[in-house]
Design a protein around this motif. Structure first.
Motif, PDB file in Angstrom:
ATOM      1  N   LEU A  46       0.838  -1.200   0.000  1.00 44.08           N
ATOM      2  CA  LEU A  46       0.000   0.000   0.000  1.00 44.08           C
ATOM      3  C   LEU A  46       0.871   1.247   0.000  1.00 44.08           C
ATOM      4  CD1 LEU A  46      -0.106   1.483   3.092  1.00 44.08           C
ATOM      5  CD2 LEU A  46      -1.310  -0.635   3.597  1.00 44.08           C
ATOM      6  N   ALA A  47       0.280   2.338  -0.442  1.00 44.65           N
ATOM      7  CA  ALA A  47       0.896   3.665  -0.414  1.00 44.65           C
ATOM      8  C   ALA A  47      -0.074   4.610   0.262  1.00 44.65           C
ATOM      9  CB  ALA A  47       1.231   4.143  -1.822  1.00 44.65           C
ATOM     10  N   LEU A  48       0.388   5.301   1.296  1.00 46.21           N
ATOM     11  CA  LEU A  48      -0.452   6.185   2.101  1.00 46.21           C
ATOM     12  C   LEU A  48       0.030   7.618   1.929  1.00 46.21           C
ATOM     13  CD1 LEU A  48      -2.661   6.614   4.270  1.00 46.21           C
ATOM     14  CD2 LEU A  48      -0.896   6.194   6.003  1.00 46.21           C
ATOM     15  N   LYS A  49      -0.816   8.451   1.354  1.00 47.50           N
ATOM     16  CA  LYS A  49      -0.508   9.866   1.172  1.00 47.50           C
ATOM     17  C   LYS A  49      -1.103  10.651   2.322  1.00 47.50           C
ATOM     18  CE  LYS A  49      -0.818  13.664  -2.146  1.00 47.50           C
ATOM     19  NZ  LYS A  49      -1.355  14.639  -1.185  1.00 47.50           N
ATOM     20  N   LEU A  50      -0.238  11.350   3.078  1.00 50.76           N
ATOM     21  CA  LEU A  50      -0.670  12.058   4.281  1.00 50.76           C
ATOM     22  C   LEU A  50      -0.913  13.530   3.986  1.00 50.76           C
ATOM     23  CD1 LEU A  50       1.792  10.579   6.939  1.00 50.76           C
ATOM     24  CD2 LEU A  50      -0.527   9.809   6.382  1.00 50.76           C
ATOM     25  N   ASP A  51      -1.866  14.094   4.711  1.00 51.90           N
ATOM     26  CA  ASP A  51      -2.148  15.527   4.641  1.00 51.90           C
ATOM     27  C   ASP A  51      -1.966  16.101   6.043  1.00 51.90           C
ATOM     28  OD1 ASP A  51      -3.519  17.876   3.010  1.00 51.90           O
ATOM     29  OD2 ASP A  51      -4.507  17.809   4.975  1.00 51.90           O
ATOM     30  N   MET A  52      -0.974  16.992   6.182  1.00 49.93           N
ATOM     31  CA  MET A  52      -0.706  17.636   7.466  1.00 49.93           C
ATOM     32  C   MET A  52      -1.573  18.879   7.635  1.00 49.93           C
ATOM     33  SD  MET A  52       1.519  15.798   9.027  1.00 49.93           S
ATOM     34  CE  MET A  52       2.747  14.523   8.692  1.00 49.93           C
ATOM     35  N   ASN A  53      -2.190  18.991   8.781  1.00 47.51           N
ATOM     36  CA  ASN A  53      -3.077  20.116   9.072  1.00 47.51           C
ATOM     37  C   ASN A  53      -2.272  21.264   9.672  1.00 47.51           C
ATOM     38  OD1 ASN A  53      -5.274  21.717   9.494  1.00 47.51           O
ATOM     39  ND2 ASN A  53      -6.139  20.496  11.166  1.00 47.51           N
ATOM     40  N   LYS A  54      -2.191  22.400   8.940  1.00 45.07           N
ATOM     41  CA  LYS A  54      -1.465  23.593   9.411  1.00 45.07           C
ATOM     42  C   LYS A  54      -0.050  23.226   9.856  1.00 45.07           C
ATOM     43  CE  LYS A  54      -5.124  26.307   9.056  1.00 45.07           C
ATOM     44  NZ  LYS A  54      -5.182  27.446   8.128  1.00 45.07           N
ATOM     45  N   ALA A  55       0.722  22.682   8.930  1.00 41.32           N
ATOM     46  CA  ALA A  55       2.014  22.099   9.282  1.00 41.32           C
ATOM     47  C   ALA A  55       2.957  23.121   9.918  1.00 41.32           C
ATOM     48  CB  ALA A  55       2.656  21.490   8.031  1.00 41.32           C
ATOM     49  N   TYR A  56       3.114  24.284   9.314  1.00 40.87           N
ATOM     50  CA  TYR A  56       4.058  25.274   9.835  1.00 40.87           C
ATOM     51  C   TYR A  56       3.573  25.890  11.150  1.00 40.87           C
ATOM     52  CZ  TYR A  56       7.294  25.464   5.890  1.00 40.87           C
ATOM     53  OH  TYR A  56       8.255  25.169   4.954  1.00 40.87           O
ATOM     54  N   ASP A  57       2.279  26.065  11.296  1.00 42.58           N
ATOM     55  CA  ASP A  57       1.739  26.750  12.478  1.00 42.58           C
ATOM     56  C   ASP A  57       1.755  25.885  13.727  1.00 42.58           C
ATOM     57  OD1 ASP A  57       1.262  28.891  10.826  1.00 42.58           O
ATOM     58  OD2 ASP A  57      -0.825  28.314  10.411  1.00 42.58           O
ATOM     59  N   ARG A  58       1.950  24.587  13.590  1.00 45.34           N
ATOM     60  CA  ARG A  58       1.861  23.673  14.731  1.00 45.34           C
ATOM     61  C   ARG A  58       3.221  23.148  15.203  1.00 45.34           C
ATOM     62  NH1 ARG A  58      -3.168  21.594  15.963  1.00 45.34           N
ATOM     63  NH2 ARG A  58      -4.866  22.198  14.574  1.00 45.34           N
ATOM     64  N   VAL A  59       4.292  23.644  14.639  1.00 49.37           N
ATOM     65  CA  VAL A  59       5.614  23.133  15.000  1.00 49.37           C
ATOM     66  C   VAL A  59       5.973  23.551  16.422  1.00 49.37           C
ATOM     67  CG1 VAL A  59       8.077  23.224  14.456  1.00 49.37           C
ATOM     68  CG2 VAL A  59       6.387  23.137  12.613  1.00 49.37           C
ATOM     69  N   GLU A  60       6.358  22.595  17.259  1.00 48.90           N
ATOM     70  CA  GLU A  60       6.792  22.878  18.626  1.00 48.90           C
ATOM     71  C   GLU A  60       8.271  23.284  18.607  1.00 48.90           C
ATOM     72  OE1 GLU A  60       5.200  23.074  21.351  1.00 48.90           O
ATOM     73  OE2 GLU A  60       3.239  22.172  20.867  1.00 48.90           O
ATOM     74  N   TRP A  61       8.569  24.437  19.196  1.00 49.22           N
ATOM     75  CA  TRP A  61       9.941  24.946  19.200  1.00 49.22           C
ATOM     76  C   TRP A  61      10.892  24.005  19.945  1.00 49.22           C
ATOM     77  CZ3 TRP A  61       8.105  30.466  20.911  1.00 49.22           C
ATOM     78  CH2 TRP A  61       7.452  31.069  19.837  1.00 49.22           C
ATOM     79  N   SER A  62      10.419  23.462  21.043  1.00 52.14           N
ATOM     80  CA  SER A  62      11.285  22.582  21.831  1.00 52.14           C
ATOM     81  C   SER A  62      11.660  21.326  21.047  1.00 52.14           C
ATOM     82  CB  SER A  62      10.591  22.202  23.138  1.00 52.14           C
ATOM     83  OG  SER A  62       9.346  21.548  22.871  1.00 52.14           O
ATOM     84  N   PHE A  63      10.735  20.819  20.249  1.00 53.54           N
ATOM     85  CA  PHE A  63      11.017  19.616  19.460  1.00 53.54           C
ATOM     86  C   PHE A  63      12.086  19.906  18.408  1.00 53.54           C
ATOM     87  CE2 PHE A  63      10.036  16.987  15.684  1.00 53.54           C
ATOM     88  CZ  PHE A  63      10.304  15.740  16.226  1.00 53.54           C
ATOM     89  N   VAL A  64      11.978  21.044  17.735  1.00 56.77           N
ATOM     90  CA  VAL A  64      12.982  21.401  16.725  1.00 56.77           C
ATOM     91  C   VAL A  64      14.349  21.570  17.381  1.00 56.77           C
ATOM     92  CG1 VAL A  64      13.658  23.142  15.025  1.00 56.77           C
ATOM     93  CG2 VAL A  64      11.264  22.462  15.228  1.00 56.77           C
ATOM     94  N   GLY A  65      14.381  22.203  18.571  1.00 58.47           N
ATOM     95  CA  GLY A  65      15.647  22.375  19.269  1.00 58.47           C
ATOM     96  C   GLY A  65      16.277  21.063  19.678  1.00 58.47           C
ATOM     97  N   ASN A  66      15.463  20.116  20.134  1.00 58.09           N
ATOM     98  CA  ASN A  66      16.004  18.803  20.524  1.00 58.09           C
ATOM     99  C   ASN A  66      16.542  18.028  19.323  1.00 58.09           C
ATOM    100  OD1 ASN A  66      15.386  19.213  23.256  1.00 58.09           O
ATOM    101  ND2 ASN A  66      13.314  18.389  23.003  1.00 58.09           N
TER     102      ASN A  66
END
Length: 477
Positions: A46-66
């Motif tokens: 199977l191939a699953l195409k994902l759709d991210m909801n408001k991808a840029y607006d939901r990014v957690e700063w702490s996660f990017v830093g880690n």
């Protein structure tokens, strides 16, 4: 930061990384969808195409830093990035006047030159989870054949497509990985807008059961990926007919009566010609479709209105000539598509370690190189298109002789300023004596021909035959 992204970001991500193009993911996804469509036996995939909801607006700063810390960025650099991200403030415009300021606690500003690279670190977290799931054998990616490495996902920024076996265990583990990613990164997968495509050998009941596990309502054909068809039908004209309709729609909406000839020229060059360019960089369009698009442009140029015909005083080939040669310098789409496909072939030659090169090599030319590759059995339309571009490369490539191990002396171009020469297989030397003595050579039908003057010119003229008539052959003697 952009100079180190190529070493930090996995090969599955092709956005905002130097040396990688969006066309790489399009062609790789096309190969896998072509394989799923034509699969008749074996495991269900199977191939699953994902759709991210408001991808840029939901990014957690702490996660990017880690993630950046794990990748080896020093604390001073992380502090600089944190200052750039966390000192942002927003105001709301009401009736044209800004009101209030507030500071966000997460999210990345779209349009900021730093935001795309920071989002890649966020997406790299999901890539790491998928790779770890493969190592633990929780999920199994797909491969085109037994020589190809397994690929579980392809990313282009927030556009994601996942590949997995069509089993209940793999689907449940895949859903668990997505839930973990959502919890730590702040991203939300919009499963209502996501879609899943199964291999042709998957039973209908199995498809419905797996789609229910994945909580994806859309089951069926993956129409497009990154704006291009992921599955090319038998009729290429039907698959790419949307480009023809788009160009025709744009030309019909413009008011020709309100435009001078210079304005019409600018619209044709800047807008109408630019519509099919993205598709031309990956796929070869049928000649009839290209002729229709060129006809639409000429009709607009000469002032045809709907069903009313106007005489085309100059043909399309003349309008594509430079102005100095009496043309309008319009873009020749047929020549341009070959140039774009030749660029794809050139990248396969110059970047053999890229993901697209590895996929093509493992499927089509495992034991040879790109210049000697053949179409193979049941090739995809993307590979056929790249082979069309290779014909343009072959006209201009010239081997630089080193040790001479890889050069085919009778087939490859390696003599500068002279045409490629090939041995005439139906003529072979029988006996030759130097000097002014008699020379012989024998053909396949057993006839021996005698040269009285001892000249080897006639012998070499039959032994070597030129491919291109414009070139010359350097003969000894």
């Amino acid at each position: 930061m952009q100079f180190v992204m190529n070493r930090l970001i996995s090969d599955n991500q092709s956005a905002f990384v130097k040396g990688r193009l969006i066309s790489d993911n399009v062609l790789i996804a096309h190969e896998f969808m072509h394989s799923l469509k034509n699969k008749r036996y074996g495991e269900w995939d199977l191939a699953l195409k994902l759709d991210m909801n408001k991808a840029y607006d939901r990014v957690e700063w702490s996660f990017v830093g880690n993630v950046m810390k794990k990748l080896g960025f020093c604390k001073k650099w992380l502090d600089w990035i944190q200052e750039c991200v966390m000192t942002v403030s927003y105001s709301i415009t009401v009736d044209g006047q800004p009101h209030g300021y507030f500071k966000p606690c997460r999210g990345l500003r779209q349009g900021d030159s730093l935001s795309p690279y920071l989002f890649l670190f966020c997406a790299e977290g999901l890539s790491h989870l998928l790779h770890r799931g493969e190592q633990r054998q929780d999920i199994f990616g797909l491969r085109l054949n037994h020589r190809c490495a397994r690929i579980s996902h392809l990313f282009f920024a927030d556009d994601s497509i996942l590949f997995s076996w069509g089993s209940e265990g793999d689907c449940q583990n895949l859903l668990s990985i997505l839930q973990v990613y959502e919890q730590v990164s702040g991203q939300v997968v919009n499963l209502d807008k996501s879609s899943v495509f199964f291999s042709n050998n998957t039973p209908i009941q199995t498809r419905d059961r797996l789609a229910e596990i994945l909580q994806v309502p859309h089951v069926g054909n993956q129409n497009k990926y990154l704006g291009l068809p992921s599955v090319v039908q038998r009729s290429k004209r039907v698959t790419f007919n949307y480009i023809r309709n788009k160009v025709n729609k744009k030309l019909q909406h413009w008011k020709r009566a309100l435009l001078f000839s210079s304005g019409r020229e600018v619209l044709i060059k800047a807008v109408a010609t630019a519509v099919p360019l993205y598709t031309l960089s990956c796929f070869k369009l049928p000649d009839t479709l290209m002729e229709d698009i060129q006809c639409f442009m000429l009709n607009f140029w000469w002032g045809q209105k709907r069903d009313k015909r106007r005489i085309h005083w100059i043909g399309w080939k003349i309008t594509c000539r430079p102005r100095a040669q009496g043309g309008l310098n319009f873009k020749n789409l047929k020549a341009f598509i070959l140039a774009m496909l030749a660029k794809q072939g050139w990248r396969l030659l110059k970047q053999p370690n890229s993901l697209i090169s590895k996929v093509y090599k493992s499927k089509y030319y495992k034991y040879t190189d790109f210049l000697r590759a053949e179409a193979g059995n049941n090739p995809s339309w993307g590979w056929k298109s790249v082979l069309e571009g290779r014909k343009v490369l072959e006209k201009g490539l010239l081997w630089k002789i080193g040790r001479g191990i890889s050069v085919r002396i009778r087939e490859d171009s390696w003599v500068k300023e002279f045409t490629t020469i090939t041995l005439n297989s139906n003529v072979r030397p029988y006996r030759y004596q130097f000097g002014f003595h008699t020379s012989y050579y024998q053909t396949d039908n057993g006839i021996r021909v005698k040269s009285e003057n001892g000249s080897i010119q006639k012998f070499f003229k039959q032994l070597y035959r030129p491919i291109y008539t414009m070139g010359k052959i350097l003969l000894p003697g």
